[in-house]
Write a protein that holds these residues in place. Structure first.
Motif, PDB file in Angstrom:
ATOM      1  N   SER A   8     -13.730  32.996  13.190  1.00 24.14           N
ATOM      2  CA  SER A   8     -12.591  32.671  12.323  1.00 24.14           C
ATOM      3  C   SER A   8     -12.472  33.630  11.141  1.00 24.14           C
ATOM      4  O   SER A   8     -11.409  33.744  10.538  1.00 24.14           O
ATOM      5  CB  SER A   8     -12.701  31.237  11.814  1.00 24.14           C
ATOM      6  N   GLU A  54      -2.979  38.392  14.771  1.00 22.28           N
ATOM      7  CA  GLU A  54      -3.072  37.244  13.874  1.00 22.28           C
ATOM      8  C   GLU A  54      -1.678  36.722  13.613  1.00 22.28           C
ATOM      9  O   GLU A  54      -0.731  37.509  13.462  1.00 22.28           O
ATOM     10  CB  GLU A  54      -3.706  37.649  12.537  1.00 22.28           C
ATOM     11  N   ASP A  60      -2.847  32.459  11.463  1.00 26.41           N
ATOM     12  CA  ASP A  60      -3.183  31.491  12.499  1.00 26.41           C
ATOM     13  C   ASP A  60      -1.988  31.309  13.420  1.00 26.41           C
ATOM     14  O   ASP A  60      -0.861  31.202  12.935  1.00 26.41           O
ATOM     15  CB  ASP A  60      -3.531  30.164  11.825  1.00 26.41           C
ATOM     16  N   ARG A  74      -6.790  28.626  17.508  1.00 25.15           N
ATOM     17  CA  ARG A  74      -6.590  28.382  16.077  1.00 25.15           C
ATOM     18  C   ARG A  74      -7.887  28.780  15.365  1.00 25.15           C
ATOM     19  O   ARG A  74      -8.957  28.737  15.943  1.00 25.15           O
ATOM     20  CB  ARG A  74      -6.277  26.916  15.827  1.00 25.15           C
ATOM     21  N   ARG A  75      -7.765  29.146  14.116  1.00 23.45           N
ATOM     22  CA  ARG A  75      -8.947  29.581  13.367  1.00 23.45           C
ATOM     23  C   ARG A  75      -9.984  28.465  13.257  1.00 23.45           C
ATOM     24  O   ARG A  75     -11.166  28.728  13.268  1.00 23.45           O
ATOM     25  CB  ARG A  75      -8.556  30.101  11.989  1.00 23.45           C
ATOM     26  N   ARG A  76      -9.542  27.217  13.164  1.00 18.01           N
ATOM     27  CA  ARG A  76     -10.527  26.116  13.070  1.00 18.01           C
ATOM     28  C   ARG A  76     -11.330  25.998  14.359  1.00 18.01           C
ATOM     29  O   ARG A  76     -12.478  25.580  14.343  1.00 18.01           O
ATOM     30  CB  ARG A  76      -9.857  24.811  12.685  1.00 18.01           C
ATOM     31  N   ALA A  78     -11.905  28.729  16.332  1.00 16.11           N
ATOM     32  CA  ALA A  78     -12.705  29.958  16.319  1.00 16.11           C
ATOM     33  C   ALA A  78     -13.905  29.835  15.386  1.00 16.11           C
ATOM     34  O   ALA A  78     -14.873  30.585  15.516  1.00 16.11           O
ATOM     35  CB  ALA A  78     -11.834  31.145  15.911  1.00 16.11           C
ATOM     36  N   ASP A  79     -13.862  28.885  14.472  1.00 14.46           N
ATOM     37  CA  ASP A  79     -14.982  28.663  13.552  1.00 14.46           C
ATOM     38  C   ASP A  79     -16.224  28.153  14.290  1.00 14.46           C
ATOM     39  O   ASP A  79     -17.323  28.197  13.765  1.00 14.46           O
ATOM     40  CB  ASP A  79     -14.571  27.663  12.468  1.00 14.46           C
TER      41      ASP A  79
END
Length: 93
Positions: A8, A54, A60, A74-76, A78-79
């Motif tokens: 992320s 991106e 996102d 989504r970045r969450r 990918a975290d």
């Protein structure tokens, strides 16, 4: 020199190799389901990653190449992936 970061945190053009999928927290049912889905999509340890795009708002979602396929997350999400980044080869502007 290489760094290990959460996917992320990566930026467009970054490349690396997945070193961990999920947080290995087996108490959170949602985290386990996300880890299972990521593994099914091919996000496995040792897979090569390149961040391709991106989104405009909040960067996102992100699109990436993982081995031979393209996937958007989504970045969450990918975290949940830890990546060992390769040294950046930036082209001067």
């Amino acid at each position: 020199m290489s760094d290990t970061i959460k996917l992320s945190q990566a930026r467009r053009g970054d490349r690396g190799v997945i070193v961990q999928v999920g947080g290995h927290c087996h108490h959170d049912e949602h985290a386990l389901e996300l880890e299972r889905r990521l593994l099914e999509l091919g996000f496995v340890e040792g897979a090569r990653i390149e961040l391709l795009h991106e989104g405009l708002l909040g960067r996102d979602p992100i699109a990436m190449r993982i081995d031979d396929m393209c996937v958007a997350l989504r970045r969450r999400e990918a975290d949940s992936l830890t990546v060992r980044m390769e040294a950046a080869e930036r082209v001067p502007a």
